[in-house]
Write a protein that holds these residues in place. Structure first.
Motif, mmCIF file in Angstrom:
data_model
loop_
_atom_site.group_PDB
_atom_site.id
_atom_site.type_symbol
_atom_site.label_atom_id
_atom_site.label_comp_id
_atom_site.label_asym_id
_atom_site.label_seq_id
_atom_site.Cartn_x
_atom_site.Cartn_y
_atom_site.Cartn_z
ATOM 1 N N LEU A 25 0.779 -1.242 -0.076
ATOM 2 C CA LEU A 25 0.023 -0.013 -0.057
ATOM 3 C C LEU A 25 0.971 1.262 0.017
ATOM 4 C CD1 LEU A 25 -2.768 -1.198 2.656
ATOM 5 C CD2 LEU A 25 -2.937 -1.253 0.038
ATOM 6 N N SER A 26 0.201 2.407 -0.685
ATOM 7 C CA SER A 26 1.133 3.568 -0.615
ATOM 8 C C SER A 26 0.903 4.172 0.609
ATOM 9 C CB SER A 26 0.741 4.414 -1.732
ATOM 10 O OG SER A 26 0.899 3.849 -3.133
ATOM 11 N N SER A 27 1.952 5.291 0.948
ATOM 12 C CA SER A 27 1.771 5.942 2.176
ATOM 13 C C SER A 27 2.059 7.454 2.238
ATOM 14 C CB SER A 27 2.696 5.269 3.246
ATOM 15 O OG SER A 27 4.004 5.247 2.831
ATOM 16 N N ARG A 28 1.607 8.277 2.963
ATOM 17 C CA ARG A 28 1.967 9.678 3.259
ATOM 18 C C ARG A 28 2.158 10.026 4.601
ATOM 19 N NH1 ARG A 28 -2.833 13.145 1.107
ATOM 20 N NH2 ARG A 28 -2.401 11.999 -0.904
ATOM 21 N N ALA A 29 3.036 10.778 4.416
ATOM 22 C CA ALA A 29 3.543 11.588 5.853
ATOM 23 C C ALA A 29 3.044 12.823 5.848
ATOM 24 C CB ALA A 29 4.697 11.053 6.233
ATOM 25 N N TYR A 30 2.562 13.353 6.869
ATOM 26 C CA TYR A 30 2.138 14.770 7.266
ATOM 27 C C TYR A 30 3.356 15.573 8.054
ATOM 28 C CZ TYR A 30 -2.403 14.230 5.151
ATOM 29 O OH TYR A 30 -3.363 13.772 4.162
ATOM 30 N N ILE A 31 3.784 16.466 7.635
ATOM 31 C CA ILE A 31 5.019 17.033 8.605
ATOM 32 C C ILE A 31 4.800 18.553 8.851
ATOM 33 C CG2 ILE A 31 7.158 17.838 8.882
ATOM 34 C CD1 ILE A 31 8.076 15.134 7.295
ATOM 35 N N LEU A 32 4.579 18.924 10.209
ATOM 36 C CA LEU A 32 4.364 20.168 10.546
ATOM 37 C C LEU A 32 5.635 21.255 10.584
ATOM 38 C CD1 LEU A 32 1.548 19.882 13.277
ATOM 39 C CD2 LEU A 32 1.331 20.770 10.683
ATOM 40 N N ALA A 33 5.541 22.150 9.776
ATOM 41 C CA ALA A 33 6.843 22.977 10.028
ATOM 42 C C ALA A 33 6.472 24.217 10.797
ATOM 43 C CB ALA A 33 7.115 23.787 8.519
ATOM 44 N N GLY A 34 7.255 24.563 11.859
ATOM 45 C CA GLY A 34 7.007 25.481 12.917
ATOM 46 C C GLY A 34 6.139 25.203 14.065
ATOM 47 N N ALA A 35 5.951 23.694 14.418
ATOM 48 C CA ALA A 35 5.356 23.245 15.238
ATOM 49 C C ALA A 35 5.700 23.740 16.606
ATOM 50 C CB ALA A 35 5.031 21.964 15.452
ATOM 51 N N PRO A 36 4.700 23.962 17.786
ATOM 52 C CA PRO A 36 5.475 24.367 18.984
ATOM 53 C C PRO A 36 6.245 23.216 19.458
ATOM 54 C CG PRO A 36 3.059 23.697 19.059
ATOM 55 C CD PRO A 36 3.336 23.751 17.653
ATOM 56 N N LEU B 286 4.349 18.758 3.442
ATOM 57 C CA LEU B 286 4.888 19.731 4.513
ATOM 58 C C LEU B 286 3.910 20.993 4.765
ATOM 59 C CD1 LEU B 286 7.280 20.603 6.052
ATOM 60 C CD2 LEU B 286 7.899 21.926 4.057
ATOM 61 N N LEU B 287 3.449 21.108 5.981
ATOM 62 C CA LEU B 287 2.334 22.093 6.184
ATOM 63 C C LEU B 287 2.788 22.961 7.205
ATOM 64 C CD1 LEU B 287 -0.699 19.416 6.751
ATOM 65 C CD2 LEU B 287 0.048 20.561 4.537
ATOM 66 N N ALA B 288 2.431 24.177 7.153
ATOM 67 C CA ALA B 288 2.806 25.329 7.964
ATOM 68 C C ALA B 288 1.937 25.098 9.342
ATOM 69 C CB ALA B 288 2.719 26.911 7.477
ATOM 70 N N ALA B 289 2.475 24.989 10.360
ATOM 71 C CA ALA B 289 1.766 24.934 11.614
ATOM 72 C C ALA B 289 0.983 26.031 11.969
ATOM 73 C CB ALA B 289 2.654 24.428 12.713
ATOM 74 N N TYR B 290 -0.310 25.923 12.478
ATOM 75 C CA TYR B 290 -1.021 27.279 12.982
ATOM 76 C C TYR B 290 -2.112 26.523 14.067
ATOM 77 C CZ TYR B 290 -5.101 25.807 10.086
ATOM 78 O OH TYR B 290 -6.076 25.111 9.289
ATOM 79 N N PRO B 291 -2.445 27.471 15.118
ATOM 80 C CA PRO B 291 -3.315 27.021 16.180
ATOM 81 C C PRO B 291 -4.794 26.907 15.614
ATOM 82 C CG PRO B 291 -2.473 29.163 16.652
ATOM 83 C CD PRO B 291 -1.916 28.917 15.419
ATOM 84 N N MET B 292 -5.453 26.251 16.365
ATOM 85 C CA MET B 292 -6.959 26.202 16.323
ATOM 86 C C MET B 292 -7.740 26.775 17.573
ATOM 87 S SD MET B 292 -8.159 23.054 14.083
ATOM 88 C CE MET B 292 -9.705 23.811 13.512
ATOM 89 N N GLU B 293 -8.583 27.516 17.602
ATOM 90 C CA GLU B 293 -9.477 27.879 18.855
ATOM 91 C C GLU B 293 -9.931 26.669 19.611
ATOM 92 O OE1 GLU B 293 -12.248 31.278 18.851
ATOM 93 O OE2 GLU B 293 -11.552 31.707 16.573
ATOM 94 N N GLY B 294 -9.514 26.867 21.082
ATOM 95 C CA GLY B 294 -10.047 25.743 21.966
ATOM 96 C C GLY B 294 -8.844 24.781 22.110
ATOM 97 N N THR B 295 -7.568 25.037 21.478
ATOM 98 C CA THR B 295 -6.796 23.821 21.845
ATOM 99 C C THR B 295 -5.480 24.316 22.619
ATOM 100 O OG1 THR B 295 -5.433 24.556 19.678
ATOM 101 C CG2 THR B 295 -7.277 23.130 19.418
ATOM 102 N N GLN B 296 -4.692 23.651 23.061
ATOM 103 C CA GLN B 296 -3.548 24.122 23.643
ATOM 104 C C GLN B 296 -2.562 24.878 23.045
ATOM 105 O OE1 GLN B 296 -0.589 20.979 24.671
ATOM 106 N NE2 GLN B 296 0.357 22.454 26.182
ATOM 107 N N GLY B 297 -2.492 24.689 21.694
ATOM 108 C CA GLY B 297 -1.669 25.494 20.891
ATOM 109 C C GLY B 297 -2.226 26.793 20.474
ATOM 110 N N TYR B 298 -3.535 26.917 20.849
ATOM 111 C CA TYR B 298 -4.152 28.369 20.714
ATOM 112 C C TYR B 298 -3.791 29.197 21.862
ATOM 113 C CZ TYR B 298 -7.575 31.988 19.665
ATOM 114 O OH TYR B 298 -8.365 33.118 19.398
#
Length: 231
Positions: free
Chosen positions: A132-143, A169-181
């Protein structure tokens, strides 16, 4: 992901409910050759989508002529007993996507991901053994990462070394209601600017030219955060 916090559905959808969503989509937009199922969680988790619903979905997609499907899952749900029933119904190409985020166990623990790199390696090994094929998501600039550039590039190298067919490769950003926010609001997490992300993306392409990069979510968040109602 914090999308579950925005869900207004109180009861678990049935297989019929799921199929109705696909039918409505196909009726409006046509049947695609490739379909990516984003449930912002784990498609292979029984608590999110029941085994019967998964089988019915894949049976329907194959009958409709959707020849390529991508699903998302945490590594612990990527098991042979979860995948085999789907492959019995679906003979097209299946890609399983894993939210690796960052190739560092310390950062993963601080991010409360609930899995380690060994779990990712085990899942990826199984996917390769099953063809099976696979994909990895990576966050750039994660906390909780020491160096946004260094950590993101190391993570891309790690994912490529494990044999992931695709990397996003995705740029990290916070979502309301989360620890990151909360970290962002307190000034304890500085988000990447566009130039920083582009520099990381350019370096990542040197490692894997086919890498998919996106900072759309970050740019939207930054624009929205400048509005008067965001504090």
């Amino acid at each position: 992901c914090g999308y579950a916090k925005e869900c207004i559905v109180q009861s678990e959808p049935s297989a019929k409910d799921f199929l109705n969503q696909f039918r409505c989509y196909f009726k409006r937009y046509g049947t695609p050759d490739h379909l990516e199922i984003y449930n912002s969680g784990s498609f292979l988790d029984d608590k999110q989508i029941s085994p019967n619903s998964r089988i019915e979905i894949f049976r329907y997609l194959y009958k409709q002529g959707v020849w390529s499907v991508a699903i998302e899952s945490r590594p612990e749900y990527i098991r042979r007993d979860n995948l085999t029933p789907l492959l019995a119904e679906y003979k097209g190409d299946l890609t399983v996507c894993i939210g690796l985020e960052v190739a560092d166990d310390v950062a993963l623990r601080k991010l409360r991901k609930g899995f380690s790199l060994k779990d990712v390696e085990k899942a990826q090994s199984l996917l390769k053994s099953m063809g099976l094929s696979s994909r990895a998501y990576i966050l750039a600039g994660a906390p909780f990462t020491q160096s946004a550039v260094h950590q993101a590039i190391e993570s891309v190298q790690y994912a490529k070394g494990l044999g992931f067919d695709e990397i996003s490769l995705l740029a990290a950003y916070p979502m309301e209601g989360t620890q990151g926010y909360e970290l962002w609001k307190k000034g304890e997490w500085r988000l990447l600017d566009l130039k920083e992300f582009n520099d990381i993306a350019m370096a990542a392409r040197q490692i894997m030219p086919s890498i998919d990069v996106s900072c759309v979510g970050l740019m939207k968040f930054v624009k929205r955060s400048r509005e008067p109602n965001i504090k």
